[in-house]
Write a protein that holds these residues in place. Sequence first.
Motif, PDB file in Angstrom:
ATOM      1  N   CYS A  55       9.952   2.709 -10.404  1.00 44.86           N
ATOM      2  CA  CYS A  55       8.695   2.277 -11.016  1.00 44.86           C
ATOM      3  C   CYS A  55       7.827   1.435 -10.075  1.00 44.86           C
ATOM      4  O   CYS A  55       6.638   1.246 -10.337  1.00 44.86           O
ATOM      5  N   ASN A  56       8.382   0.942  -8.993  1.00 48.22           N
ATOM      6  CA  ASN A  56       7.587   0.296  -7.944  1.00 48.22           C
ATOM      7  C   ASN A  56       8.460   0.147  -6.696  1.00 48.22           C
ATOM      8  O   ASN A  56       9.675   0.390  -6.746  1.00 48.22           O
ATOM      9  N   GLY A  57       7.838  -0.252  -5.615  1.00 46.17           N
ATOM     10  CA  GLY A  57       8.564  -0.357  -4.350  1.00 46.17           C
ATOM     11  C   GLY A  57       9.603  -1.465  -4.363  1.00 46.17           C
ATOM     12  O   GLY A  57      10.651  -1.359  -3.715  1.00 46.17           O
ATOM     13  N   THR A  58       9.315  -2.532  -5.106  1.00 42.59           N
ATOM     14  CA  THR A  58      10.253  -3.653  -5.189  1.00 42.59           C
ATOM     15  C   THR A  58      11.541  -3.225  -5.898  1.00 42.59           C
ATOM     16  O   THR A  58      12.653  -3.539  -5.444  1.00 42.59           O
ATOM     17  N   ALA A  59      11.403  -2.474  -6.997  1.00 37.48           N
ATOM     18  CA  ALA A  59      12.571  -1.940  -7.708  1.00 37.48           C
ATOM     19  C   ALA A  59      13.342  -0.986  -6.800  1.00 37.48           C
ATOM     20  O   ALA A  59      14.585  -0.952  -6.821  1.00 37.48           O
ATOM     21  N   LEU A  81       8.006 -11.798   8.698  1.00 39.56           N
ATOM     22  CA  LEU A  81       6.630 -11.297   8.577  1.00 39.56           C
ATOM     23  C   LEU A  81       6.618 -10.044   7.706  1.00 39.56           C
ATOM     24  O   LEU A  81       6.564  -8.914   8.191  1.00 39.56           O
ATOM     25  N   THR A  82       6.696 -10.263   6.401  1.00 41.81           N
ATOM     26  CA  THR A  82       6.705  -9.151   5.447  1.00 41.81           C
ATOM     27  C   THR A  82       6.272  -9.671   4.092  1.00 41.81           C
ATOM     28  O   THR A  82       6.107 -10.879   3.890  1.00 41.81           O
ATOM     29  N   PHE A  83       6.085  -8.746   3.165  1.00 40.49           N
ATOM     30  CA  PHE A  83       5.834  -9.109   1.773  1.00 40.49           C
ATOM     31  C   PHE A  83       7.143  -9.670   1.196  1.00 40.49           C
ATOM     32  O   PHE A  83       8.230  -9.203   1.544  1.00 40.49           O
ATOM     33  N   GLU A 151      15.323   0.761   5.839  1.00 39.58           N
ATOM     34  CA  GLU A 151      13.979   0.521   6.391  1.00 39.58           C
ATOM     35  C   GLU A 151      13.015   0.272   5.236  1.00 39.58           C
ATOM     36  O   GLU A 151      12.927   1.073   4.303  1.00 39.58           O
ATOM     37  N   ASP A 152      12.294  -0.861   5.295  1.00 42.59           N
ATOM     38  CA  ASP A 152      11.182  -1.061   4.369  1.00 42.59           C
ATOM     39  C   ASP A 152       9.999  -0.315   4.992  1.00 42.59           C
ATOM     40  O   ASP A 152       9.326  -0.810   5.900  1.00 42.59           O
ATOM     41  N   GLY A 153       9.800   0.897   4.498  1.00 34.44           N
ATOM     42  CA  GLY A 153       8.755   1.769   5.037  1.00 34.44           C
ATOM     43  C   GLY A 153       7.512   1.774   4.156  1.00 34.44           C
ATOM     44  O   GLY A 153       6.729   2.731   4.185  1.00 34.44           O
ATOM     45  N   CYS A 154       7.330   0.703   3.376  1.00 38.83           N
ATOM     46  CA  CYS A 154       6.215   0.647   2.431  1.00 38.83           C
ATOM     47  C   CYS A 154       4.850   0.765   3.118  1.00 38.83           C
ATOM     48  O   CYS A 154       3.868   1.131   2.484  1.00 38.83           O
ATOM     49  N   HIS A 155       4.790   0.454   4.426  1.00 32.19           N
ATOM     50  CA  HIS A 155       3.526   0.575   5.166  1.00 32.19           C
ATOM     51  C   HIS A 155       3.455   1.886   5.951  1.00 32.19           C
ATOM     52  O   HIS A 155       2.481   2.093   6.663  1.00 32.19           O
ATOM     53  N   ALA A 156       4.494   2.690   5.903  1.00 32.15           N
ATOM     54  CA  ALA A 156       4.648   3.651   6.990  1.00 32.15           C
ATOM     55  C   ALA A 156       4.852   5.100   6.555  1.00 32.15           C
ATOM     56  O   ALA A 156       5.231   5.935   7.377  1.00 32.15           O
ATOM     57  N   PHE A 175       9.704   3.407   0.076  1.00 32.72           N
ATOM     58  CA  PHE A 175       8.249   3.536   0.078  1.00 32.72           C
ATOM     59  C   PHE A 175       7.671   2.921  -1.197  1.00 32.72           C
ATOM     60  O   PHE A 175       8.358   2.819  -2.220  1.00 32.72           O
ATOM     61  N   SER A 176       6.390   2.527  -1.114  1.00 33.05           N
ATOM     62  CA  SER A 176       5.664   2.011  -2.275  1.00 33.05           C
ATOM     63  C   SER A 176       4.442   2.886  -2.516  1.00 33.05           C
ATOM     64  O   SER A 176       3.838   3.388  -1.562  1.00 33.05           O
ATOM     65  N   PHE A 177       4.067   3.037  -3.788  1.00 32.15           N
ATOM     66  CA  PHE A 177       2.867   3.804  -4.127  1.00 32.15           C
ATOM     67  C   PHE A 177       1.835   2.935  -4.833  1.00 32.15           C
ATOM     68  O   PHE A 177       1.114   3.379  -5.721  1.00 32.15           O
ATOM     69  N   VAL A 180      -3.022   0.352  -2.620  1.00 31.75           N
ATOM     70  CA  VAL A 180      -3.472   0.191  -1.229  1.00 31.75           C
ATOM     71  C   VAL A 180      -2.600   0.973  -0.238  1.00 31.75           C
ATOM     72  O   VAL A 180      -2.947   1.074   0.933  1.00 31.75           O
ATOM     73  N   LYS A 181      -1.497   1.530  -0.692  1.00 29.84           N
ATOM     74  CA  LYS A 181      -0.586   2.233   0.216  1.00 29.84           C
ATOM     75  C   LYS A 181      -1.075   3.664   0.477  1.00 29.84           C
ATOM     76  O   LYS A 181      -2.083   4.081  -0.044  1.00 29.84           O
ATOM     77  N   HIS A 182      -0.314   4.430   1.273  1.00 34.19           N
ATOM     78  CA  HIS A 182      -0.828   5.727   1.742  1.00 34.19           C
ATOM     79  C   HIS A 182      -1.118   6.713   0.623  1.00 34.19           C
ATOM     80  O   HIS A 182      -2.121   7.417   0.666  1.00 34.19           O
ATOM     81  N   GLU A 187       1.436   2.070  -9.947  1.00 30.68           N
ATOM     82  CA  GLU A 187       2.637   1.402  -9.457  1.00 30.68           C
ATOM     83  C   GLU A 187       3.653   2.502  -9.186  1.00 30.68           C
ATOM     84  O   GLU A 187       3.676   3.513  -9.893  1.00 30.68           O
ATOM     85  N   GLY A 188       4.500   2.308  -8.211  1.00 31.28           N
ATOM     86  CA  GLY A 188       5.515   3.325  -7.964  1.00 31.28           C
ATOM     87  C   GLY A 188       6.248   3.059  -6.663  1.00 31.28           C
ATOM     88  O   GLY A 188       5.761   2.319  -5.809  1.00 31.28           O
ATOM     89  N   GLY A 189       7.427   3.627  -6.554  1.00 27.49           N
ATOM     90  CA  GLY A 189       8.204   3.469  -5.329  1.00 27.49           C
ATOM     91  C   GLY A 189       9.211   4.594  -5.205  1.00 27.49           C
ATOM     92  O   GLY A 189       9.393   5.392  -6.140  1.00 27.49           O
ATOM     93  N   HIS A 317      -1.916 -10.725   6.238  1.00 25.64           N
ATOM     94  CA  HIS A 317      -0.555 -10.204   5.999  1.00 25.64           C
ATOM     95  C   HIS A 317       0.380 -10.737   7.076  1.00 25.64           C
ATOM     96  O   HIS A 317       0.353 -10.234   8.176  1.00 25.64           O
ATOM     97  N   TYR A 318       1.242 -11.630   6.822  1.00 27.20           N
ATOM     98  CA  TYR A 318       1.541 -12.314   5.574  1.00 27.20           C
ATOM     99  C   TYR A 318       1.857 -13.766   5.907  1.00 27.20           C
ATOM    100  O   TYR A 318       2.313 -14.040   7.022  1.00 27.20           O
ATOM    101  N   LEU A 319       1.779 -14.659   4.927  1.00 25.14           N
ATOM    102  CA  LEU A 319       2.446 -15.943   5.078  1.00 25.14           C
ATOM    103  C   LEU A 319       3.937 -15.606   5.253  1.00 25.14           C
ATOM    104  O   LEU A 319       4.521 -14.940   4.387  1.00 25.14           O
TER     105      LEU A 319
HETATM  106  C1  LIG Z   1       3.965  -3.033  -1.039  1.00 26.19           C
HETATM  107  C2  LIG Z   1       5.186  -3.546  -0.397  1.00 26.19           C
HETATM  108  C3  LIG Z   1       6.405  -3.735  -1.077  1.00 26.19           C
HETATM  109  C4  LIG Z   1       6.554  -3.667  -2.570  1.00 26.19           C
HETATM  110  O1  LIG Z   1       6.011  -2.609  -3.177  1.00 26.19           O
HETATM  111  P1  LIG Z   1       5.507  -2.697  -4.701  1.00 26.19           P
HETATM  112  O2  LIG Z   1       5.331  -1.238  -4.983  1.00 26.19           O
HETATM  113  O3  LIG Z   1       4.229  -3.465  -4.704  1.00 26.19           O
HETATM  114  O4  LIG Z   1       6.574  -3.301  -5.513  1.00 26.19           O
HETATM  115  C5  LIG Z   1       7.514  -4.109  -0.355  1.00 26.19           C
HETATM  116  N1  LIG Z   1       7.459  -4.321   0.961  1.00 26.19           N
HETATM  117  C6  LIG Z   1       6.308  -4.192   1.651  1.00 26.19           C
HETATM  118  C7  LIG Z   1       6.322  -4.470   3.117  1.00 26.19           C
HETATM  119  C8  LIG Z   1       5.141  -3.824   0.988  1.00 26.19           C
HETATM  120  O5  LIG Z   1       3.997  -3.735   1.667  1.00 26.19           O
END
Ligand SMILES: *Cc1c(COP(=O)(O)O)cnc(C)c1O
Length: 375
Positions: A55-59, A81-83, A151-156, A175-177, A180-182, A187-189, A317-319
């Motif tokens: 349901c999202n990238g965090t899940a 240096l990440t979310f 790999e956190d490929g949420c940007h890639a 991956f995250s959907f 702002v993502k690709h 919401e989605g992952g 991106h990012y504190l």
């Molecule tokens: C967007 C993002 C996430 C989380 O994705 P959500 O779909 O917003 O939960 C995790 N890691 C990074 C690096 C992200 O940019």
Amino acid sequence: MTSYLPYGHQWIDDDDVAAVVSAMKGDWLTQGPAIEAFEAAVSGYVGAAHAVAFCNGTAALHGAYHAAGVVAGDEVIVPPLTFAATANAAVYLGARPVFADISPETLCLDAACAAEKVTERTKVVAPVSYAGFPADVEGCRRAAPDAVIVEDGCHALGGERGSRKIGSEADMTVFSFHPVKHVTTGEGGMVVTDDGTFARKLRLFRSHGITKDPDRMERPDEGPWYGEMIDLGYNYRLTDLQAALGLSQMRRLDAFVARRRHLAHLYDEALGGLERVTLPPRHKGHAYHLYPVRLPSSRRREIFEGLRKAGIGVQVHYLPVHLHPYYRRRFGLAEGDFPRAEAAYGGEISLPLFPAMADGDVDRVVEALRALLKS
Ligand SMILES: *Cc1c(COP(=O)(O)O)cnc(C)c1O
């Protein structure tokens, strides 16, 4: 009055709308046939055997760390240096996020720094492909041969390392959907992997840990209604409506990435000569979720506010995660712990970058930035 230019934005077309409407008229609404089609589209695209939608990238990160076997007391190595979600997902499982500094050249986890943090409790190393630059997955594997590489490929999504798409190299890639993502599903992952055992664990985790597969049940089958909960799971399902949108968006992923690369190239050309502006690192397979420039940190705030005043929706991106009060308090972290990540954050501004942006928008951003640098 010129219009407001955000730093990122989705691109929804009529085909996307028609795909969602058609799913709404179907029988499923929640997880149904569109999920499998979307999963197949992503796994086929990246060249992985399995994909599991969340349901999202965090899940999806939470699921990936769980599938990797992370339990209370374990350690997960992440860059600062990440979310926050990259580290939070480890905390959800009672594990300790262990930060390791970034490489100043790539802005991604430095495998040598990760190597110094490996202990007997290290279960996962989670490099982040920051801004879309392909992180050093192979280096992380050498640094921690016994750990699972997530790999956190949420940007890639859509990027490559050499001839391989991001999503085909790490043990699991997330991956995250988010819009702002690709590609977006609202919401989605998703987690992609070649490992069937990870995939089965991920599917259980996203749906309460309940199975209807007779081969996996531990007690005798009591009838057609019978299902067993064999692990603790969550309701982390994506809906069919969202999957229909994601599937439709996947058809344009290559065009989205090409457009992002083109716009980044225009920024590179226009900003290349400017003193005091450090451009993002280059890589042939860069997916350009972000275009992060670095300025003298003493001027970052003033330039950021000047750009916002000019209607240019920049972001930072990012504190670094270890500097958030929660992390300082809970894990005893402080300023100075990860100087490279802190230095990168100190002068960073992400300039607008999204496929629907016009070439002329780049000129507008560049002119505003030049004027502010001079003033
Ligand atoms: C967007 C993002 C996430 C989380 O994705 P959500 O779909 O917003 O939960 C995790 N890691 C990074 C690096 C992200 O940019």
